[in-house]
Design a protein around this motif. Structure first.
Motif, PDB file in Angstrom:
ATOM      1  N   HIS A   1       0.837  -1.196   0.000  1.00  0.00           N
ATOM      2  CA  HIS A   1       0.000   0.000   0.000  1.00  0.00           C
ATOM      3  C   HIS A   1       0.871   1.243   0.000  1.00  0.00           C
ATOM      4  O   HIS A   1       1.779   1.380   0.832  1.00  0.00           O
ATOM      5  CB  HIS A   1      -0.901   0.012   1.243  1.00  0.00           C
ATOM      6  CG  HIS A   1      -1.934  -1.056   1.244  1.00  0.00           C
ATOM      7  ND1 HIS A   1      -3.282  -0.802   1.088  1.00  0.00           N
ATOM      8  CD2 HIS A   1      -1.827  -2.403   1.387  1.00  0.00           C
ATOM      9  CE1 HIS A   1      -3.959  -1.926   1.133  1.00  0.00           C
ATOM     10  NE2 HIS A   1      -3.101  -2.921   1.316  1.00  0.00           N
TER      11      HIS A   1
ATOM     12  N   ASP B   1      -4.762   5.706  -1.818  1.00  0.00           N
ATOM     13  CA  ASP B   1      -3.955   4.521  -1.551  1.00  0.00           C
ATOM     14  C   ASP B   1      -3.834   3.705  -2.843  1.00  0.00           C
ATOM     15  O   ASP B   1      -4.803   3.100  -3.299  1.00  0.00           O
ATOM     16  CB  ASP B   1      -4.610   3.692  -0.444  1.00  0.00           C
ATOM     17  CG  ASP B   1      -3.808   2.456  -0.064  1.00  0.00           C
ATOM     18  OD1 ASP B   1      -2.707   2.263  -0.604  1.00  0.00           O
ATOM     19  OD2 ASP B   1      -4.305   1.674   0.785  1.00  0.00           O
TER      20      ASP B   1
ATOM     21  N   VAL C   1      -2.518   0.464  -4.442  1.00  0.00           N
ATOM     22  CA  VAL C   1      -2.143  -0.833  -3.907  1.00  0.00           C
ATOM     23  C   VAL C   1      -1.584  -1.720  -5.016  1.00  0.00           C
ATOM     24  O   VAL C   1      -2.269  -2.017  -6.005  1.00  0.00           O
ATOM     25  CB  VAL C   1      -3.337  -1.540  -3.241  1.00  0.00           C
ATOM     26  CG1 VAL C   1      -2.849  -2.772  -2.481  1.00  0.00           C
ATOM     27  CG2 VAL C   1      -4.081  -0.592  -2.315  1.00  0.00           C
TER      28      VAL C   1
END
Length: 697
Positions: A493, A516, A518
């Protein structure tokens, strides 16, 4: 061994946050206990640092909670997954499971149920804790491996005794009409000259509740717990404690599963040492250790009339041990923390089947084939005063992960296959020992715009390894099989976060937004011959994709006309599977609350409105996606009323009603059925009256 309100704001921002502060809040993060502190008056959580809040578990506006996870759903920024009356699984920033680090007094406890009937927060009867510290997002490298969604720690603090008094305590209990829920707890401590002993116990009984349409929901359970701790604290800050706890949840029914849990027992051993030192640059050294164990049984016949053709039972265990060693250093103007931590979890789960309820002894699946995951971490974190009003937090972390599947080659005779055979069928891989070297870190700038306003911005990388289910689940049920991926990569992340917290006399406001990105997000998916999956039969599988999570949380409160307090919050989360341009499943919609309270001298009355907008971004078709969303979820709104009186010292009495207009509704988040790939969304309780009383002495 049998063992919270606030204004929904339609902000068009894709980004999440920390809650703001009530100007009258009193709290402590480093001493006292609920029985020895003044009454905490908190309309919003007390903010100790960006995206971190300290919460009292006994706020008048907080409705009764079945367990720690149920309590957390009243916190701005946190949603939760319901399967029954017990075991609410919290969700922060669209992340759940071991994407969150959840501890009880620093100890990790992982549930024994492969279907998460007993997530970590379910082992925390919130009435027995002094405070709950919630960090949303990745805010520190010192809190264990992974945890990109945040860290939650249920804490009990050392008791503080009045001069000339060597004991303190509290007892209390309550009743809720919907589900006929009865609970009681006691918390007693005694001590002298820095030494103390504390015993905390709780019991709760619940029948099935009715939803807003009057339908009975399978949700009853019985829970008992007792914790003891002995310790010693000196005025110079040195401290030592040793604690032992046992808990048992029995006969837990689950509407959102094809099984119930007659047994869920846990035990916890923990020890802590804190020593102020004057050794070179070191100013303090801390050591902690813990060991936890869970024994879980679930079946489809002992607590319900079986409708499935086969009787089935799962016996499972989850044992975890670990600890940490850390030291604080003063290096010039910088405060530095260095340390290491270790965590080892071992899980086994065996499913048995039989043609009759009395003869369930044929091994059906090795669901967790003796799965062991060990994580050794090294970390360093520093806070630098780069200017008079500016601080820079820097941290780095390395984790070595080693995983093994001790029974992956064992053939299940009734199936003629081993877990490794299942892994080969779906992924072309087997469960050999694997290791990972994971690196994470953070940089956060905090700027005091004024003495009452703080701005912050940060960038972080956190890596979390696959858990036992994602890595090794081996439920052999043909098209309804559920198979972990032993070659799954850890998810990384990369979070960018910014926010502010401001307060003045009579009001406060806080907001945070985040993005975020990922890499290798671990996606629970449906087998349809997609990349990395060899079969196309609808079984539950795991694979890596790139994903995006973003959102925001805002909250605030305003005091007017002397005694009135208006407060509100809103949280929005956006999730996208970037590889396939589709929504991520199990992402809550815009949720929030609004409250109005009148606070008198020793009494308070108020109302809380809670709600969520419709969730239309779903992944509900298993033929083209994961199918993990049951469906689109309609908007819902409820109203609660409450009153609290504490003028009759030492007693405090609370009364209230939740879901006043008896609305029928459900949170968007749902669980998967224990036996097949069906997603089940469980309705929340209808109207319920409650009464609670606490006596402190």
């Amino acid at each position: 061994m049998s063992i919270r309100n606030k204004i929904p704001l339609g902000l068009a921002v894709a980004a999440m946050a920390f809650p703001a502060v009530d100007a009258r809040a009193q709290s402590s993060t480093d001493g006292g206990s609920a029985a020895s502190l003044p009454k905490l008056v908190v309309e919003a959580p007390w903010l100790s640092k960006p995206s971190q809040s300290v919460l009292p578990p006994h706020s008048p506006a907080s409705p009764p909670a079945a367990d720690g996870g149920d309590f957390l759903r009243s916190v701005p920024g946190i949603s939760g997954v319901r399967m029954g009356g017990h075991g609410i699984d919290p969700v922060i920033r669209g992340m759940q499971g071991n994407q969150l680090n959840i501890t009880t007094d620093g100890a990790y406890i992982y549930g024994g149920c492969p279907n998460r009937m007993d997530p970590p927060a379910s082992f925390a009867p919130v009435e027995t804790y002094d405070q709950v510290i919630v960090s949303q997002g990745y805010q520190s490298v010192t809190r264990g491996a992974g945890g990109p969604g945040g860290h939650i720690d249920f804490q009990r603090l050392a008791p503080v005794f009045e001069t000339g008094k060597s004991y303190l305590g509290q007892v209390g209990g309550g009743w809720e009409s919907n589900g006929n829920i009865r609970d009681a707890f006691g918390d007693v401590a005694a001590g002298r000259d820095g030494a103390y002993a504390r015993v905390v116990g709780a019991a709760k009984e619940a029948d099935n509740y009715d939803d807003g349409d009057g339908n009975e929901v399978r949700s009853s359970f019985s829970q008992r717990s007792i914790d003891t701790v002995a310790g010693y604290e000196k005025e110079d800050g040195a401290a030592l404690s040793l604690g032992l706890g046992f808990a048992s949840t029995e006969d837990a029914l689950f509407e959102g599963a094809a099984m119930d849990a007659p047994v869920d027992d846990s035990r916890t051993l923990r020890g802590k040492v804190r020593l102020p030192v004057a050794f070179g640059a070191f100013t303090e050294v801390r050591a902690e250790g813990f060991a936890t164990g869970v024994e879980h049984v679930m079946d489809n016949y002992s607590l319900r009339t079986r409708t499935a053709p086969m009787a089935m039972r799962v016996d499972s265990t989850s044992d975890t041990f670990g600890g940490s060693l850390a030291g604080d250093l003063a290096v010039g103007s910088a405060a530095l923390t260095v340390g290491l931590d270790y965590q080892h979890n071992s899980r086994e789960a065996e499913r048995y089947s039989g043609m009759s309820d009395s003869n369930v002894n044929t091994l059906n699946s090795l669901m967790w084939p003796d799965t062991e995951i060990g994580q050794l971490g090294l970390f360093v974190e520093s806070t630098l005063d780069v200017a008079q009003q500016t601080r820079l937090v820097l941290g780095g972390r390395y984790d070595r992960v080693e995983a093994s599947l001790g029974r992956a080659d064992e053939v299940v005779t009734s199936k003629g296959r081993s877990p490794n055979d299942l892994y080969r069928m779906y992924y072309g891989e087997t469960g050999e020992d694997r290791s990972e070297n994971n690196f994470g870190g953070l940089a956060r700038l905090e700027y005091d715009l004024t003495s009452r306003t703080v701005l912050h911005a940060g960038l972080s990388r956190s890596v979390r390894t696959a858990d036992a289910t994602e890595r090794s689940m081996a439920s052999d049920m043909m098209a309804s099989s559920w198979v972990g991926n032993p070659d799954i990569k850890p998810e990384a992340h990369h979070q960018l976060e910014a926010g502010l917290s401001t307060r003045d006399e009579g009001w406060s406001f806080g907001a945070t937004a985040y993005v975020d990105r990922v890499s290798d997000f671990i996606l629970r998916d449906s087998a349809r011959g997609q990349s990395g999956v060899l079969l196309s039969n609808g079984a539950t599988v795991y694979r890596n994709v790139d994903a995006l999570l973003s959102g925001f949380t805002v909250s605030g409160d305003y005091r007017f006309a002397g005694n009135w307090v208006l407060a509100g919050d809103a949280t929005y989360t956006y999730g996208e599977n970037l590889d396939e341009d589709r929504p991520l499943a199990q992402i809550p919609p815009l949720e929030g609350s609004l409250s109005l309270a009148y606070q008198g001298d020793g009494w308070e009355v108020g109302t809380v409105f809670r709600g969520a907008l419709k969730q239309t971004r779903v992944d509900d078709d298993s033929s083209t996606g994961s199918g993990r969303d049951a469906d689109k979820t309609p908007a819902w709104f409820t109203q609660d009323l409450y009153a609290s009186v504490e003028t009759f010292t030492p007693f405090e009495v609370r009364v209230g009603v939740t879901n006043l207009f008896d609305r029928d509704y459900a949170y968007h988040l749902n669980r998967a059925n224990s036996f097949d790939v069906t997603e089940v969304q469980v309705d929340e309780p209808g109207r319920s009256f409650y009464l609670r009383a606490i006596a402190r002495f």
